[in-house]
Design a protein around this motif. Sequence first.
Motif, PDB file in Angstrom:
ATOM      1  N   UNK A  31       0.763  -1.210  -0.029  1.00  0.00           N
ATOM      2  CA  UNK A  31      -0.013  -0.011  -0.187  1.00  0.00           C
ATOM      3  C   UNK A  31       0.928   1.201  -0.051  1.00  0.00           C
ATOM      4  N   UNK A  32       0.950   1.996  -1.128  1.00  0.00           N
ATOM      5  CA  UNK A  32       1.737   3.141  -1.013  1.00  0.00           C
ATOM      6  C   UNK A  32       1.527   3.921  -0.138  1.00  0.00           C
ATOM      7  N   UNK A  33       2.349   4.951   0.483  1.00  0.00           N
ATOM      8  CA  UNK A  33       1.851   6.164   1.453  1.00  0.00           C
ATOM      9  C   UNK A  33       1.334   5.522   2.475  1.00  0.00           C
ATOM     10  N   UNK A  34       1.500   4.220   2.899  1.00  0.00           N
ATOM     11  CA  UNK A  34       0.778   3.632   4.057  1.00  0.00           C
ATOM     12  C   UNK A  34       0.900   4.458   5.375  1.00  0.00           C
ATOM     13  N   UNK A  35       2.364   4.928   5.717  1.00  0.00           N
ATOM     14  CA  UNK A  35       2.488   5.711   6.914  1.00  0.00           C
ATOM     15  C   UNK A  35       1.821   7.011   6.737  1.00  0.00           C
ATOM     16  N   UNK A  36       1.767   7.602   5.942  1.00  0.00           N
ATOM     17  CA  UNK A  36       1.173   8.995   5.753  1.00  0.00           C
ATOM     18  C   UNK A  36      -0.387   8.675   5.975  1.00  0.00           C
ATOM     19  N   UNK A  37      -1.007   7.610   5.205  1.00  0.00           N
ATOM     20  CA  UNK A  37      -2.469   7.198   5.582  1.00  0.00           C
ATOM     21  C   UNK A  37      -2.693   7.016   6.863  1.00  0.00           C
ATOM     22  N   UNK A  38      -1.792   6.379   7.403  1.00  0.00           N
ATOM     23  CA  UNK A  38      -2.047   6.129   8.979  1.00  0.00           C
ATOM     24  C   UNK A  38      -2.283   7.396   9.572  1.00  0.00           C
ATOM     25  N   UNK A  39      -1.350   8.259   9.613  1.00  0.00           N
ATOM     26  CA  UNK A  39      -1.454   9.361  10.306  1.00  0.00           C
ATOM     27  C   UNK A  39      -2.497  10.065   9.973  1.00  0.00           C
ATOM     28  N   UNK A  40      -3.076  10.130   8.847  1.00  0.00           N
ATOM     29  CA  UNK A  40      -4.250  10.916   8.322  1.00  0.00           C
ATOM     30  C   UNK A  40      -5.503  10.315   8.614  1.00  0.00           C
ATOM     31  N   UNK A  64       1.155  -0.413  14.133  1.00  0.00           N
ATOM     32  CA  UNK A  64       2.168  -0.525  13.288  1.00  0.00           C
ATOM     33  C   UNK A  64       1.541  -1.028  11.736  1.00  0.00           C
ATOM     34  N   UNK A  65       1.474  -0.146  10.959  1.00  0.00           N
ATOM     35  CA  UNK A  65       0.812  -0.667   9.799  1.00  0.00           C
ATOM     36  C   UNK A  65       1.998  -0.997   8.650  1.00  0.00           C
ATOM     37  N   UNK A  66       2.027  -2.276   8.215  1.00  0.00           N
ATOM     38  CA  UNK A  66       2.985  -2.719   7.354  1.00  0.00           C
ATOM     39  C   UNK A  66       2.511  -3.642   6.356  1.00  0.00           C
ATOM     40  N   UNK A  67       3.151  -3.746   5.186  1.00  0.00           N
ATOM     41  CA  UNK A  67       3.197  -4.724   4.251  1.00  0.00           C
ATOM     42  C   UNK A  67       3.691  -6.008   4.384  1.00  0.00           C
ATOM     43  N   UNK A  68       3.671  -7.054   3.885  1.00  0.00           N
ATOM     44  CA  UNK A  68       4.497  -8.082   4.067  1.00  0.00           C
ATOM     45  C   UNK A  68       5.915  -7.939   3.745  1.00  0.00           C
ATOM     46  N   UNK A  69       6.054  -6.977   2.862  1.00  0.00           N
ATOM     47  CA  UNK A  69       7.476  -6.637   2.169  1.00  0.00           C
ATOM     48  C   UNK A  69       8.269  -5.887   3.190  1.00  0.00           C
ATOM     49  N   UNK A  70       7.650  -5.159   3.860  1.00  0.00           N
ATOM     50  CA  UNK A  70       8.204  -4.132   4.892  1.00  0.00           C
ATOM     51  C   UNK A  70       8.611  -5.421   6.104  1.00  0.00           C
ATOM     52  N   UNK A  71       7.512  -6.246   6.569  1.00  0.00           N
ATOM     53  CA  UNK A  71       7.867  -7.070   7.666  1.00  0.00           C
ATOM     54  C   UNK A  71       8.997  -7.851   7.468  1.00  0.00           C
ATOM     55  N   UNK A  72       9.400  -8.203   6.037  1.00  0.00           N
ATOM     56  CA  UNK A  72      10.245  -9.091   5.619  1.00  0.00           C
ATOM     57  C   UNK A  72      11.575  -8.366   5.949  1.00  0.00           C
ATOM     58  N   UNK A  73      11.766  -7.235   5.542  1.00  0.00           N
ATOM     59  CA  UNK A  73      12.923  -6.341   5.759  1.00  0.00           C
ATOM     60  C   UNK A  73      13.211  -6.226   7.302  1.00  0.00           C
ATOM     61  N   UNK A  74      12.137  -5.450   7.927  1.00  0.00           N
ATOM     62  CA  UNK A  74      12.460  -5.608   9.467  1.00  0.00           C
ATOM     63  C   UNK A  74      12.901  -6.901  10.085  1.00  0.00           C
ATOM     64  N   UNK A  75      12.361  -8.018   9.749  1.00  0.00           N
ATOM     65  CA  UNK A  75      12.614  -9.254  10.551  1.00  0.00           C
ATOM     66  C   UNK A  75      13.900  -9.780  10.142  1.00  0.00           C
ATOM     67  N   UNK A 128       7.440   9.095   4.670  1.00  0.00           N
ATOM     68  CA  UNK A 128       6.659   8.615   3.518  1.00  0.00           C
ATOM     69  C   UNK A 128       6.451   7.108   3.564  1.00  0.00           C
ATOM     70  N   UNK A 129       7.419   6.299   4.299  1.00  0.00           N
ATOM     71  CA  UNK A 129       7.209   4.827   4.052  1.00  0.00           C
ATOM     72  C   UNK A 129       7.892   4.437   5.385  1.00  0.00           C
ATOM     73  N   UNK A 130       7.852   3.167   5.513  1.00  0.00           N
ATOM     74  CA  UNK A 130       8.516   2.303   6.571  1.00  0.00           C
ATOM     75  C   UNK A 130      10.117   2.249   6.636  1.00  0.00           C
ATOM     76  N   UNK A 131      10.463   2.189   5.508  1.00  0.00           N
ATOM     77  CA  UNK A 131      11.720   2.049   5.336  1.00  0.00           C
ATOM     78  C   UNK A 131      13.023   3.098   5.775  1.00  0.00           C
ATOM     79  N   UNK A 132      12.394   4.421   5.734  1.00  0.00           N
ATOM     80  CA  UNK A 132      13.220   5.550   6.232  1.00  0.00           C
ATOM     81  C   UNK A 132      13.408   5.132   7.610  1.00  0.00           C
TER      82      UNK A 132
END
Length: 712
Positions: A424-433, A445-456, A482-486
Amino acid sequence: MSQRPRSEPEILLSLERLAHQPGFVYVLALVAIQDLFFVAEAAAEINWAARLSFQELTVLAGLMAKNPIEVSIAPSEQACSDRIAELYALFSELHEAHTLPMVDALGSQMESRRGAREVDEQTESIFADGRAMVEPIFYSGSGGYDFQYLDFAITKYEQDADWMVTNAGISVVSLARVARELKQSATFNVQAYRKAISHADKCRTALATFSFVRGDLAFLTDHEFASLIRLFSITPGNVEYAPSAVGASNDVEFKPILLLGADICFIPIIFNLAKSIYESPYYWMGGDRLYRNRAFRHRGEAAEVIAARLLAPVFGEQNVYQNVLVKDGRRTVRDIDVLAIAGNRAVVVQAKSKRLTELAKTGNDERVRSDFSKAIQEAYGQGLLCRDALLARENSFTDNSGQAIQLPEDIEDAYVICLNLDSLPALTHMLETFLVKELEDPFPVALSVFDLDVIATYLTDPFEFLYYLRQRVKLTTHFHAASEMPLLAYHLNRKLYAHQDFTYEMIPEDWAQLIDANFPAVRGQAPSTPAMTRLHAQWKNHDFDRLVDLVKTAPNPRFTDALFMLYDIAGETADTLMQNMQEAQARCVRNRQPSDFSILFGDGSRGASYVCLPSAAPSLRNRLEVHVAARKYKSRADEWLGLAGLATSPWLADVVAFTSEPWVSNSELEEVSQLALRRGVSRAPGGKKMGRNARCYCGSGKKFKKCHGDPA
């Protein structure tokens, strides 16, 4: 008189005219090589804002594909240079067309003389406008790496393997191999392009980099190759959906192979093939009236399976539970998609599978909110109820095999992850809004499976993983990105910890480049380089890691709180702690006398003590616990960490103690603190007269006169 800024349709029309010039396919190939291929070690230094993104190049390819493509003659070097310059200028203008209205609205608001509350409400309305979401959605990152899309596609459709072979004519496993082979071939061909000297050779090798023929995929059968072309290709000049606006449907996004003549297949954005392999089969299955319900069920199950598989290496398979039922007696009242537990903390994962609709991407306010509600808000509501059940301990819990789950005696907190199967693009932005929540409820904490993969992948220790979630939840309104990675990259390098001088901190997308430079190498998709060490945490050191490992052995079930306290102070304060411990041990060795020190952290509500004894004592832990209780009370602190060791120890500390009860006035503890922290006394806590030769009340094993009693 200043010129009126052009609208998005006007700019897209100029881009379309440019893309239809003879030989433009060579221009697209040159730009794609320049902007999509880079040396891994240079990723952290690249100015991505000056390059075209996957999304922008996809729009360009979609506009080009509206007409037949001419490949017989390449434009001259000057013509290519002029068209590339015009191309960048048009995309820059397009970006400004989406950002300027919001910037102007915010500027007008700041200039007006309104109260703070009114300003905040108007700011929220500006960002919550669906049209304001177009820019962060379109210009956000790719959502995942191509190899992630391919790996997860296999898991996502593993229950649909028979349907794929029978109805699509090719398996997902074979499709993933196609995408990997084409990327590897393009990467190899880029080297030939970089060695080309003449403009003609550059054009020829650039086109060849993104082109393939039947023989390049010899491992496919003729039937499989025909299926690949049928499912993922379009004929230029015969497209169904061409981009009419940013975020609008575009055939090239889902069918990225452009057929150039009878034999040549041109795929300028290979990433789109990986993404389409991940996303498209579900929609094919949805067209099968007899199979669609089963496909929908498999999709939901895949999200849970992927989440559990990602968390198991972090928390241990025995501490990760899938499809947990929350029961009130025999009645199931809630269900947790995935539950992970470590120490006195838990992670509640509620998974959804929702993509942004085209209307949401193009700025339809109602659809943006609706998509967010289905993807995140519903998961958040379910997660909160499950979190409450875990903390209240009034329900029983069973795993997917029906076995009862024995929870730790004291779960202090549970973090809710709203996990989405799709990016979901702009997920962190949408969560705050858009998130609707009660003031006292924690953020998810709103994540995609791709975000969770990197974090884990990076936070492989369960407590470091939990600490990251804790900081993300606690500081949701403080740190913005803008996203989880930064946010992850910043945490790995500097730690997500609020600076007292700021009420709001923006983490630029540039921080994600540290992940881009490192993660592919970690996953074996790129060579490792020395430059990647810049991602490594600067807020830890070797001695500190040993201290953390020691705390994990503490018998106190709330040692997780002690770990979090250490992570909070990690950095310069932790360096000071370790230095003082080393100095105290050195004094003990030098003077052959007990040595200790204490230190307060932050606002004084937390602290730590270190005790070093010259020789072995039968009750080192007891003495430390008395010392901790005394120091904590005297300092009026809520949390206190105690460490103790011997002068002869191979390392600084052997024993750890921790207490985290809120400070309250207590006459007995007052006396303990006075007696335990000074010499020259003749009574133990409680007023009992101590004999000079009796064992000291503190548990040191020494005679009272040589420990806390009156000196001889």
